[in-house]
Every structure is written in structure tokens, then in C-alpha cells.
Design a protein around this motif. Structure first.
Motif, PDB file in Angstrom:
ATOM      1  N   TYR A  11       0.822  -1.210   0.000  1.00 41.52           N
ATOM      2  CA  TYR A  11       0.000   0.000   0.000  1.00 41.52           C
ATOM      3  C   TYR A  11       0.856   1.260   0.000  1.00 41.52           C
ATOM      4  CZ  TYR A  11      -3.673   3.258   1.313  1.00 41.52           C
ATOM      5  OH  TYR A  11      -4.544   4.310   1.337  1.00 41.52           O
ATOM      6  N   SER A  12       1.896   1.269   0.787  1.00 40.85           N
ATOM      7  CA  SER A  12       2.743   2.463   0.894  1.00 40.85           C
ATOM      8  C   SER A  12       3.685   2.623  -0.301  1.00 40.85           C
ATOM      9  CB  SER A  12       3.558   2.412   2.184  1.00 40.85           C
ATOM     10  OG  SER A  12       4.415   1.287   2.173  1.00 40.85           O
ATOM     11  N   CYS A  13       3.806   1.618  -1.133  1.00 37.28           N
ATOM     12  CA  CYS A  13       4.744   1.667  -2.256  1.00 37.28           C
ATOM     13  C   CYS A  13       4.148   2.267  -3.524  1.00 37.28           C
ATOM     14  CB  CYS A  13       5.255   0.268  -2.580  1.00 37.28           C
ATOM     15  SG  CYS A  13       6.111  -0.527  -1.210  1.00 37.28           S
ATOM     16  N   VAL A  14       2.839   2.448  -3.567  1.00 34.12           N
ATOM     17  CA  VAL A  14       2.207   2.885  -4.812  1.00 34.12           C
ATOM     18  C   VAL A  14       2.587   4.311  -5.207  1.00 34.12           C
ATOM     19  CG1 VAL A  14       0.274   1.282  -4.635  1.00 34.12           C
ATOM     20  CG2 VAL A  14       0.063   3.569  -3.672  1.00 34.12           C
ATOM     21  N   THR A  15       3.108   5.079  -4.294  1.00 31.66           N
ATOM     22  CA  THR A  15       3.476   6.462  -4.620  1.00 31.66           C
ATOM     23  C   THR A  15       4.634   6.527  -5.602  1.00 31.66           C
ATOM     24  OG1 THR A  15       4.885   6.574  -2.667  1.00 31.66           O
ATOM     25  CG2 THR A  15       2.632   7.368  -2.429  1.00 31.66           C
ATOM     26  N   VAL A  16       5.401   5.462  -5.739  1.00 34.48           N
ATOM     27  CA  VAL A  16       6.550   5.488  -6.646  1.00 34.48           C
ATOM     28  C   VAL A  16       6.197   5.028  -8.056  1.00 34.48           C
ATOM     29  CG1 VAL A  16       8.199   5.154  -4.771  1.00 34.48           C
ATOM     30  CG2 VAL A  16       7.345   3.162  -6.018  1.00 34.48           C
ATOM     31  N   ASP A  69       4.582   5.208 -11.776  1.00 42.32           N
ATOM     32  CA  ASP A  69       4.170   6.260 -12.696  1.00 42.32           C
ATOM     33  C   ASP A  69       2.724   6.007 -13.141  1.00 42.32           C
ATOM     34  OD1 ASP A  69       4.060   4.495 -14.965  1.00 42.32           O
ATOM     35  OD2 ASP A  69       6.174   4.860 -15.407  1.00 42.32           O
ATOM     36  N   ARG A  70       2.173   6.912 -13.893  1.00 44.04           N
ATOM     37  CA  ARG A  70       0.757   6.838 -14.274  1.00 44.04           C
ATOM     38  C   ARG A  70       0.429   5.548 -15.021  1.00 44.04           C
ATOM     39  NH1 ARG A  70      -2.656  11.744 -16.681  1.00 44.04           N
ATOM     40  NH2 ARG A  70      -4.688  10.737 -16.563  1.00 44.04           N
ATOM     41  N   ARG A  87       0.415   2.666 -12.574  1.00 48.19           N
ATOM     42  CA  ARG A  87      -0.779   2.728 -11.724  1.00 48.19           C
ATOM     43  C   ARG A  87      -2.014   2.241 -12.473  1.00 48.19           C
ATOM     44  NH1 ARG A  87       1.379   7.748 -10.273  1.00 48.19           N
ATOM     45  NH2 ARG A  87      -0.220   8.811 -11.485  1.00 48.19           N
ATOM     46  N   LYS A 107      -4.313  -0.870 -11.491  1.00 42.89           N
ATOM     47  CA  LYS A 107      -5.749  -0.671 -11.278  1.00 42.89           C
ATOM     48  C   LYS A 107      -6.578  -1.617 -12.137  1.00 42.89           C
ATOM     49  CE  LYS A 107      -7.413   3.468 -10.912  1.00 42.89           C
ATOM     50  NZ  LYS A 107      -7.723   4.890 -11.106  1.00 42.89           N
TER      51      LYS A 107
END
Length: 67
Positions: A25-30, A32-33, A36, A40
């Protein structure tokens, strides 16, 4: 029984998937679009399959579908 082994494997896989989702969960910030969007789409596909499985379990429990 073969179906018991399959059920055990399914439950273990679902638990592992849940645990992995909580871990990353905390790794999704890295991501790119594009990454992601890919993740998804895969999540959506998994959720749809799990939803249909859940509905089938409900129908089987109510006697609407033969086991």
C-alpha cells in the motif's frame, strides 16, 4: 478429497493476496501513471472475479445452484 485441497489453496491464496496488498500500500506512490493504470486494471479484474465467486457461493448456500 481433491476439492478440499483446492479450497485450502484458494483460502491461502486469498490471505496471501490480502497481506501483500496491505504490504505494498505504501509503495504505490513510486509508480508512474502507466504503472498505476496497469495495477488498477488488474485489481479491477481480480475484484470482478472475486465478486462473481462470492455471488456463486451465496447462490449455492441458498440452494439456487447445484453444488
Amino acid at each position: 478429497m481433491a476439492h478440499t485441497k483446492t479450497l485450502d489453496e484458494l483460502v491461502k491464496s486469498l490471505i496471501l493476496l490480502r497481506d501483500q496488498a496491505e504490504h505494498v500500500y505504501s509503495c504505490v506512490t513510486v509508480l508512474d501513471r502507466g504503472e498505476r493504470n496497469l495495477v488498477k486494471k488488474q485489481i479491477s479484474s481480480c475484484m470482478q472475479s472475486l465478486h462473481f465467486l462470492s455471488e456463486h457461493l451465496d447462490q449455492t448456500e441458498c440452494g439456487k445452484v447445484a453444488p
